[in-house]
Write a protein that holds these residues in place. Structure first.
Motif, PDB file in Angstrom:
ATOM      1  N   GLY A  29     -10.572  -3.494   6.798  1.00  0.00           N
ATOM      2  CA  GLY A  29     -11.167  -2.237   7.222  1.00  0.00           C
ATOM      3  C   GLY A  29     -12.075  -1.571   6.211  1.00  0.00           C
ATOM      4  N   ARG A  30     -12.331  -0.294   6.488  1.00  0.00           N
ATOM      5  CA  ARG A  30     -13.289   0.459   5.675  1.00  0.00           C
ATOM      6  C   ARG A  30     -12.679   0.859   4.340  1.00  0.00           C
ATOM      7  NH1 ARG A  30     -15.047   1.777  10.969  1.00  0.00           N
ATOM      8  NH2 ARG A  30     -17.320   1.945  11.131  1.00  0.00           N
ATOM      9  N   VAL A  31     -13.570   1.310   3.452  1.00  0.00           N
ATOM     10  CA  VAL A  31     -13.153   1.745   2.112  1.00  0.00           C
ATOM     11  C   VAL A  31     -13.717   3.142   1.846  1.00  0.00           C
ATOM     12  CG1 VAL A  31     -12.936  -0.587   1.169  1.00  0.00           C
ATOM     13  CG2 VAL A  31     -15.152   0.595   1.064  1.00  0.00           C
ATOM     14  N   GLY A  32     -13.091   3.835   0.899  1.00  0.00           N
ATOM     15  CA  GLY A  32     -13.600   5.131   0.460  1.00  0.00           C
ATOM     16  C   GLY A  32     -13.268   6.254   1.421  1.00  0.00           C
ATOM     17  N   GLY A  33     -14.038   7.328   1.339  1.00  0.00           N
ATOM     18  CA  GLY A  33     -13.749   8.551   2.088  1.00  0.00           C
ATOM     19  C   GLY A  33     -13.090   9.541   1.141  1.00  0.00           C
ATOM     20  N   LEU A  34     -13.713  10.705   0.988  1.00  0.00           N
ATOM     21  CA  LEU A  34     -13.189  11.633  -0.022  1.00  0.00           C
ATOM     22  C   LEU A  34     -11.848  12.227   0.372  1.00  0.00           C
ATOM     23  CD1 LEU A  34     -16.326  13.462  -1.424  1.00  0.00           C
ATOM     24  CD2 LEU A  34     -15.235  11.355  -2.174  1.00  0.00           C
ATOM     25  N   ASP A  35     -11.513  12.222   1.679  1.00  0.00           N
ATOM     26  CA  ASP A  35     -10.176  12.711   2.060  1.00  0.00           C
ATOM     27  C   ASP A  35      -9.105  11.714   1.611  1.00  0.00           C
ATOM     28  OD1 ASP A  35     -11.050  10.832   3.892  1.00  0.00           O
ATOM     29  OD2 ASP A  35     -10.771  12.111   5.656  1.00  0.00           O
ATOM     30  N   ARG A  36      -9.429  10.422   1.635  1.00  0.00           N
ATOM     31  CA  ARG A  36      -8.489   9.406   1.127  1.00  0.00           C
ATOM     32  C   ARG A  36      -8.392   9.505  -0.403  1.00  0.00           C
ATOM     33  NH1 ARG A  36     -10.493   8.908   6.409  1.00  0.00           N
ATOM     34  NH2 ARG A  36      -9.467   7.163   7.483  1.00  0.00           N
ATOM     35  N   LEU A  37      -9.548   9.652  -1.032  1.00  0.00           N
ATOM     36  CA  LEU A  37      -9.564   9.782  -2.498  1.00  0.00           C
ATOM     37  C   LEU A  37      -8.721  10.991  -2.924  1.00  0.00           C
ATOM     38  CD1 LEU A  37     -11.040   8.284  -4.844  1.00  0.00           C
ATOM     39  CD2 LEU A  37     -12.729  10.110  -4.765  1.00  0.00           C
ATOM     40  N   ALA A  38      -8.864  12.081  -2.174  1.00  0.00           N
ATOM     41  CA  ALA A  38      -8.095  13.300  -2.488  1.00  0.00           C
ATOM     42  C   ALA A  38      -6.591  13.028  -2.424  1.00  0.00           C
ATOM     43  CB  ALA A  38      -8.479  14.421  -1.525  1.00  0.00           C
ATOM     44  N   THR A  39      -6.178  12.258  -1.434  1.00  0.00           N
ATOM     45  CA  THR A  39      -4.754  11.924  -1.303  1.00  0.00           C
ATOM     46  C   THR A  39      -4.259  11.199  -2.555  1.00  0.00           C
ATOM     47  OG1 THR A  39      -4.901  11.775   1.093  1.00  0.00           O
ATOM     48  CG2 THR A  39      -3.080  10.571   0.048  1.00  0.00           C
ATOM     49  N   LEU A  40      -5.036  10.213  -3.020  1.00  0.00           N
ATOM     50  CA  LEU A  40      -4.626   9.444  -4.206  1.00  0.00           C
ATOM     51  C   LEU A  40      -4.597  10.351  -5.446  1.00  0.00           C
ATOM     52  CD1 LEU A  40      -6.624   6.090  -3.749  1.00  0.00           C
ATOM     53  CD2 LEU A  40      -4.272   6.611  -3.029  1.00  0.00           C
ATOM     54  N   ILE A  41      -5.662  11.123  -5.632  1.00  0.00           N
ATOM     55  CA  ILE A  41      -5.747  11.976  -6.824  1.00  0.00           C
ATOM     56  C   ILE A  41      -4.619  13.014  -6.814  1.00  0.00           C
ATOM     57  CG2 ILE A  41      -7.168  13.727  -7.980  1.00  0.00           C
ATOM     58  CD1 ILE A  41      -9.638  12.116  -6.959  1.00  0.00           C
ATOM     59  N   ASN A  42      -4.395  13.626  -5.660  1.00  0.00           N
ATOM     60  CA  ASN A  42      -3.328  14.634  -5.576  1.00  0.00           C
ATOM     61  C   ASN A  42      -1.962  14.030  -5.864  1.00  0.00           C
ATOM     62  OD1 ASN A  42      -5.242  16.529  -4.995  1.00  0.00           O
ATOM     63  ND2 ASN A  42      -4.849  16.555  -2.779  1.00  0.00           N
ATOM     64  N   ALA A  43      -1.736  12.813  -5.389  1.00  0.00           N
ATOM     65  CA  ALA A  43      -0.442  12.158  -5.622  1.00  0.00           C
ATOM     66  C   ALA A  43      -0.246  11.887  -7.115  1.00  0.00           C
ATOM     67  CB  ALA A  43      -0.362  10.856  -4.828  1.00  0.00           C
ATOM     68  N   ILE A  44      -1.300  11.440  -7.772  1.00  0.00           N
ATOM     69  CA  ILE A  44      -1.186  11.150  -9.211  1.00  0.00           C
ATOM     70  C   ILE A  44      -1.015  12.444  -9.997  1.00  0.00           C
ATOM     71  CG2 ILE A  44      -2.384  10.163 -11.213  1.00  0.00           C
ATOM     72  CD1 ILE A  44      -3.730   8.201  -9.113  1.00  0.00           C
ATOM     73  N   ARG A  45      -1.750  13.481  -9.592  1.00  0.00           N
ATOM     74  CA  ARG A  45      -1.597  14.788 -10.259  1.00  0.00           C
ATOM     75  C   ARG A  45      -0.190  15.349 -10.075  1.00  0.00           C
ATOM     76  NH1 ARG A  45      -7.095  17.005  -8.929  1.00  0.00           N
ATOM     77  NH2 ARG A  45      -8.271  16.900 -10.882  1.00  0.00           N
ATOM     78  N   ALA A  46       0.376  15.127  -8.882  1.00  0.00           N
ATOM     79  CA  ALA A  46       1.724  15.637  -8.632  1.00  0.00           C
ATOM     80  C   ALA A  46       2.723  14.953  -9.558  1.00  0.00           C
ATOM     81  CB  ALA A  46       2.101  15.410  -7.166  1.00  0.00           C
ATOM     82  N   GLU A  47       2.456  13.667  -9.822  1.00  0.00           N
ATOM     83  CA  GLU A  47       3.349  12.896 -10.683  1.00  0.00           C
ATOM     84  C   GLU A  47       3.105  13.233 -12.159  1.00  0.00           C
ATOM     85  OE1 GLU A  47       2.413   8.695 -10.284  1.00  0.00           O
ATOM     86  OE2 GLU A  47       3.255   8.345 -12.283  1.00  0.00           O
ATOM     87  N   ARG A  48       1.875  13.531 -12.510  1.00  0.00           N
ATOM     88  CA  ARG A  48       1.482  13.763 -13.908  1.00  0.00           C
ATOM     89  C   ARG A  48       0.711  15.090 -14.014  1.00  0.00           C
ATOM     90  NH1 ARG A  48       2.659  10.108 -18.027  1.00  0.00           N
ATOM     91  NH2 ARG A  48       0.471   9.719 -18.632  1.00  0.00           N
ATOM     92  N   PRO A  49       1.384  16.210 -13.690  1.00  0.00           N
ATOM     93  CA  PRO A  49       0.633  17.469 -13.568  1.00  0.00           C
ATOM     94  C   PRO A  49      -0.035  17.935 -14.864  1.00  0.00           C
ATOM     95  CG  PRO A  49       3.020  17.843 -13.422  1.00  0.00           C
ATOM     96  CD  PRO A  49       2.816  16.371 -13.369  1.00  0.00           C
ATOM     97  N   ASP A  50       0.565  17.649 -16.002  1.00  0.00           N
ATOM     98  CA  ASP A  50      -0.003  18.156 -17.258  1.00  0.00           C
ATOM     99  C   ASP A  50      -0.792  17.092 -18.014  1.00  0.00           C
ATOM    100  OD1 ASP A  50       1.279  20.589 -16.788  1.00  0.00           O
ATOM    101  OD2 ASP A  50       3.149  19.785 -17.620  1.00  0.00           O
ATOM    102  N   ASN A  51      -0.912  15.906 -17.426  1.00  0.00           N
ATOM    103  CA  ASN A  51      -1.480  14.785 -18.159  1.00  0.00           C
ATOM    104  C   ASN A  51      -2.820  14.293 -17.600  1.00  0.00           C
ATOM    105  OD1 ASN A  51       1.599  14.560 -17.551  1.00  0.00           O
ATOM    106  ND2 ASN A  51       1.335  13.805 -19.650  1.00  0.00           N
ATOM    107  N   THR A  52      -3.164  14.748 -16.396  1.00  0.00           N
ATOM    108  CA  THR A  52      -4.250  14.096 -15.667  1.00  0.00           C
ATOM    109  C   THR A  52      -5.595  14.781 -15.881  1.00  0.00           C
ATOM    110  OG1 THR A  52      -2.653  13.412 -13.993  1.00  0.00           O
ATOM    111  CG2 THR A  52      -4.974  13.319 -13.372  1.00  0.00           C
TER     112      THR A  52
END
Ligand SMILES: [Mn+2]
Ligand SMILES: [Mn+2]
Lengths: 541, 135, 108
Positions: free
Chosen positions: A96-119
Motif C-alpha cells: 500500500g501507500r506510504v507517508g501522510g502527516l497524520d500517520r507520521l504524527a501517530t508515530l512521533i506522538n507515540a515516541i514522545r509519549a514513551e520518551r517525553p523529556d528525551n525527544t
C-alpha cells in the motif's frame, strides 16, 4: 483498499514499526524532503543512482538487488518495498501507500509519549513545496502542519522559492520553530541572515542543532527570488558554529543539513566535532548510518515515507553509544492521528474539489526518480512536444513527485506533485545544437563531478525528442555524444536551431503557460496515457 | 535549465594560464609554491557578476617581516588583473575580502609578497554554471 | 549614475592592540570598458581604480582595483588599533573624482 489493508496488516503492524529498544538520554527524530505531501502516496525509489570517483558503489549509490544484498534485506519484504524499486508494482499493491502527516504524527506522538523529556524532532527542509495546496497557500499549509507536529527546528531549500518577502512573512508570523540556516549571508555586508544554532536540553544533555540550508539554492533555483541572500557550503563557517556550540556547553552537536549526501560525507571529513549529520536534499533512504570518522550520517528518505529514530547515549560529554532505525511510514497499518487528520482536511478543504479532479488514467507506472529519466518526466516531455509544438523538450531533473501505479487515475494533485513550483512557465524558444550540448554537459557535470562540492544534487535534465549517449566518467565537455533528433534520426547539428520547449527556467521573465496547465491539458486530451520504455539514452562505461 | 548566456567579449585577447604565470613572475620572480595563501571562494558561483572572494596569508604582520602585497588574478577573464592589496604592519592581519566578475569557469589565484621578498600563493577553481534543476 | 555615496561599517570601540574588521561599500557601476551600448559603440571604461584607508593621517591599507572588480565595490580588511583616532577612507574614480568617508574609534 480493504483487501490491500488486510494484506499489509498480515505482515505488519503499527507496533512493529514503533518497536525500538530505547537507549541513552537523547532520541533524535528526523524527516526531510517531505515536499508538501500531506496525504499518503506511492513512492518508488530509483533503480539507477550512480556515484563517481571515491563514492562509486558506496551508499547511497547502490540500488535494486545490490541494495538488498548490501543491507541483507529479503526480496519482496516490506523493507524491500520501502527501500528499492524491485518488483515495485506488485509490492505496492501488497503493502500500500506510504507517508501522510497524520500517520507520521501517530508515530512521533507515540515516541514522545514513551520518551517525553528525551525527544527532539527535526525537519531537514524541502517541506513547504511540492503540492497544489502548498503552492496555493505559499507554503502556509505545511507550516501549520509542521507547527502541529511540534517540530523543534528546521532548515530549508525549496522554501526559498516562495521569495524573500514570503519567507520573512512566515518567519515573522506563522512559523513556531527556529529556522536554522547558518550558511546564509546577506549579499551586501556578508553577514548572517538567519540563526545558525539552537541549543536544547534533552534527558539532562545539552544538544546543539546547527542548520545548513541547501548551499546552491541561488544556482539550482531562481536567484531573482532571493537576490539579497548568498548561500554556499562554507566549511569554515560550519566549523566556527560547531566550536561555538561546544564552547557554549554542547555535549552533542547535530548538523541539520540540506547539503546532499555526498557533500555531507565530504564535509564530515573536513569539520571536526559533529556527532550526527541528519542529511537531506538528495532524497536517499538508508537503513543504516554511514560513519565518517566519529560522525554519523543519517539519510531519512523523502516525501514523508520514513521517520528516522536515532537514540544517543552520552557519557562525560561524549556520545558513547547509539541505536538507529529508519522507520517506514506504511500508511495502511498506522492509525491516523485524529487531530492531524482534522488539520489536513481543514487546510485541504478549500481546494479538495479541484485537487481530486480526475484528468485521465495511466496505463503505465509513472515515477520520477532515476539519474537519466523517469516515466512521469517522459510524460511531461510528451506534453511539451505536443502542446508547445516543439522538436525537443527539456524537463528538469527534480527528485520530488509521487508515483502512480498502472491503471490509476491521474488527478490535479498528481500533476502538481510533479510540477508545483513558483516559476512554472513553459518556454518555447530556438536553441542551437551547440547550446543543447552545452546544457547537457553543464547539468552532467553538476551531477557527476568527482568532487562532491561541485555537485548540486538532482538528476540529469530529462529530454524528449532527443537521444544521446553519456559517459559519466569523462571530464566536463566530453561526457555527451551521439546527440540525435529522434523525429528524423539525424545527428544534432551544432549550428542548426531547434525549437525547444521546457520549463523551470531560472531566468527572470521567462514566458509561457504554466507547466501544470500544459501537462493537465495533455492528459485530458489523451484520456489514457502510456509511456513507452525510454531507450533513447545510452550509458557508456 | 536554459542557457543564461555568459558575458562574451568578442575581439579581445583573453587571459589564460600563461598570462597569469607571466603576471606572477613579473611580481615575484619565480613561481611560488601553491601554499601559504588561503583563498575562500565558492566552488560554484551564484552570480558570475559578483563572486565573493576572501584571502588570508599565513604570515605574521608584526616585527620586521610582514605581508606587503597580495595580487589577485583570474585566468579566464578578458584580462587577468583583479586587484592588488597593499598591507602594512598596522593592517594587523594579511586578510581582505572583495567581490569580482568571472566570465566563466576559471582559476582564481592570489600571490603574496612579504617584506623580505618571500612569496606565497593560493589557487581555487570557481565554476560558473547555467544553473537549474535540483532535489 | 546615482549619487555616489560610500558606506563604512567599523566598530566604535576597541581595546589597545585589538585587530578590528572594517567593511566598506561604494555604489559605482565599475564600467569595465568591455561592453557595448545599444548602437554597438564601446562604452568607455570608468571604474574606482584605487582605495586608500588611513588612520590618524597614516595610510595603512590600499588597493588597486581592475575592471574585474564587481559593480558597487565591496572591501573588507583589518586594522590593529593602539590609540583612539579617526579612520579616513578614500575612493579614486577614473574621472578624477575622489569620494571620502571617515569613522572615529575609541580605544581604551
Ligand atoms: Mn528535496
Ligand atoms: Mn532540496
Amino acid at each position: 483498499a480493504g483487501l490491500r489493508q488486510a494484506a499489509a496488516r498480515q505482515t505488519l503492524s503499527q507496533a512493529d514499526l514503533l518497536r525500538f529498544d530505547p537507549l541513552g538520554q537523547v532520541t533524535l527524530l528526523h524527516v526531510t524532503d517531505v515536499h508538501a505531501q500531506l496525504t499518503p502516496i506511492y513512492f518508488r525509489e530509483p533503480s539507477i543512482n550512480l556515484g563517481v570517483g571515491a563514492v562509486e558503489g558506496k551508499p547511497p549509490h547502490v540500488t535494486g538487488h545490490d541494495f538488498l544484498q548490501m543491507f541483507d534485506i529479503p526480496a519482496d519484504s516490506p523493507e524491500c518495498y520501502a527501500l528499492t524499486s524491485e518488483n515495485f508494482v506488485d509490492l505496492a499493491r501488497t503493502y500500500g501507500r506510504v507517508g501522510g502527516l497524520d500517520r507520521l504524527a501517530t508515530l512521533i506522538n507515540a515516541i514522545r509519549a514513551e520518551r517525553p523529556d528525551n525527544t527532539l524532532f527535526l525537519d531537514g527542509g524541502d517541506t513547504w513545496q511540492g503540492s497544489y495546496t502548498s503552492l496555493q497557500t505559499r507554503g502556509g499549509d505545511m507550516v501549520r502542519a509542521f507547527n502541529a507536529l511540534k517540530t523543534d527546528a528546521m532548515t530549508a531549500h525549496w522554501e526559498f522559492t516562495y521569495g524573500e518577502a514570503r519567507v520573512r512573512e512566515i518567519l515573522d508570523g506563522e512559523l513556531d520553530m527556529p529556522f536554522l540556516c547558518g550558511n546564509v549571508l546577506d549579499t551586501l555586508w556578508e553577514e548572517p541572515v538567519f540563526e545558525s544554532t539552537q541549543m536544547f536540553e534533552r534527558g539532562g544533555v545539552q544538544v546543539a542543532v546547527i542548520g545548513q540550508a541547501f548551499p546552491y539554492t541561488p544556482i539550482a533555483n531562481p536567484r531573482h527570488l532571493i537576490p539579497e541572500w548568498s548561500f554556499g557550503i562554507r566549511p569554515e563557517t560550519v566549523q566556527e558554529h560547531v566550536d561555538a556550540a561546544r564552547a557554549a556547553g554542547a555535549e552533542v552537536v547535530v548538523l541539520l543539513s540540506h547539503n546532499g549526501f555526498d557533500v555531507d560525507r565530504k564535509l564530515a571529513s573536513l569539520v571536526s566535532g559533529i556527532d550526527v549529520i541528519l542529511t537531506g536534499h538528495t532524497h536517499d533512504a538508508l537503513p543504516r548510518e554511514v560513519k565518517v570518522g566519529k560522525t554519523l550520517l543519517i539519510a531519512s528518505g523523502s516525501h514523508g515515507k520514513f521517520l528516522s529514530r536515532l537514540d544517543l547515549e552520552v557519557t562525560g560529554g561524549q556520545v558513547t553509544d547509539y541505536r538507529y532505525r529508519l522507520i517506514p511510514v506504511f500508511a495502511d497499518v498506522i492509525t491516523p492521528d485524529p487531530d492531524m487528520a482534522r488539520l489536513i482536511a481543514e487546510v485541504r478543504a478549500p481546494y479538495e474539489a479541484e485537487c481530486t479532479r480526475v484528468l485521465g488514467k495511466t496505463d503505465d507506472l509513472l515515477y520520477r526518480r532515476g539519474n537519466f529519466n523517469g516515466t512521469f518526466d517522459d510524460l511531461i516531455c510528451q506534453a511539451l512536444l505536443a502542446e508547445r509544438d516543439a522538436e525537443i523538450a527539456l524537463s528538469p531533473g527534480f527528485r520530488w513527485g509521487a508515483t502512480l501505479l498502472p491503471g490509476q487515475d491521474i488527478t490535479i494533485d498528481d500533476v502538481y506533485s510533479m510540477t508545483a513550483i513558483t516559476y512554472p512557465n513553459a518556454y518555447r524558444q530556438a536553441m542551437t545544437g551547440e547550446m543543447l550540448k552545452t546544457i547537457l554537459e553543464d547539468v552532467a557535470d553538476n551531477l557527476f563531478n568527482d568532487d562532491p562540492f561541485y555537485q548540486q544534487g538532482g538528476d540529469m535534465v530529462r529530454v524528449g525528442g532527443l537521444g544521446y549517449s553519456i559517459d559519466i566518467q569523462k571530464p566536463m565537455g566530453s561526457r555527451i555524444s551521439d546527440m540525435t533528433l529522434l523525429k528524423t534520426g539525424a545527428p544534432i547539428d551544432p549550428a542548426r536551431e531547434y525549437v525547444v520547449a521546457g520549463w523551470a527556467s531560472v531566468n527572470e521573465g521567462t514566458e509561457g503557460p504554466p507547466i501544470y496547465d500544459v501537462v493537465s491539458q495533455y492528459i485530458e486530451r489523451q484520456g489514457t496515457v502510456s509511456v513507452p520504455e525510454n531507450t533513447t539514452i545510452k550509458i557508456r562505461t | 535549465a536554459v542557457a543564461a548566456g555568459l558575458t562574451a567579449v568578442p575581439g579581445l585577447a583573453w587571459a589564460d594560464e600563461a598570462a597569469v604565470a607571466e603576471a606572477i613572475k613579473g611580481m615575484v620572480g619565480d613561481m611560488p609554491p601553491e601554499s601559504g595563501v588561503t583563498l575562500d571562494l565558492p566552488e560554484i558561483a551564484e552570480n558570475g557578476n559578483t563572486v565573493p572572494l576572501s584571502f588570508e596569508v599565513d604570515a605574521p604582520m608584526s616585527g620586521d617581516v610582514y605581508v606587503k602585497d597580495v595580487m589577485v588574478l583570474a585566468d579566464g577573464n578578458p584580462s587577468p588583473d583583479v586587484a592588488v592589496f597593499h598591507f602594512t604592519p598596522m593592517s594587523g592581519k594579511a586578510a581582505a575580502s572583495t567581490r569580482l566578475r568571472l566570465a566563466g569557469t576559471q582559476n582564481v589565484v592570489a600571490v603574496a609578497q612579504l617584506s623580505d621578498g618571500t612569496a606565497m600563493m593560493g589557487k581555487k577553481q570557481v565554476k560558473v554554471t547555467i544553473g537549474g534543476c535540483g532535489g | 549614475m546615482a549619487t555616489i555615496r560610500p558606506r563604512v561599517k567599523a566598530p566604535r570601540k576597541a581595546s589597545p592592540g585589538e585587530v578590528v574588521e572594517i567593511k566598506t561599500l561604494i555604489n559605482h557601476s565599475m564600467e569595465s570598458g568591455q561592453r557595448k551600448d545599444k548602437n554597438g559603440d564601446p562604452i568607455p571604461r570608468q571604474i574606482i581604480n584605487k582605495f586608500v584607508a588611513a588612520f590618524n593621517g597614516r595610510e595603512f591599507f590600499t588597493v588597486d582595483l581592475a575592471p574585474a572588480i564587481s559593480a558597487n565595490p565591496y572591501l573588507s580588511f583589518y586594522a590593529k588599533v593602539e590609540e583612539s583616532g579617526e579612520f579616513t577612507f578614500t575612493w579614486h574614480d577614473d574621472d578624477g573624482s575622489v569620494y571620502e568617508d571617515s569613522k572615529s574609534i575609541e580605544v581604551a
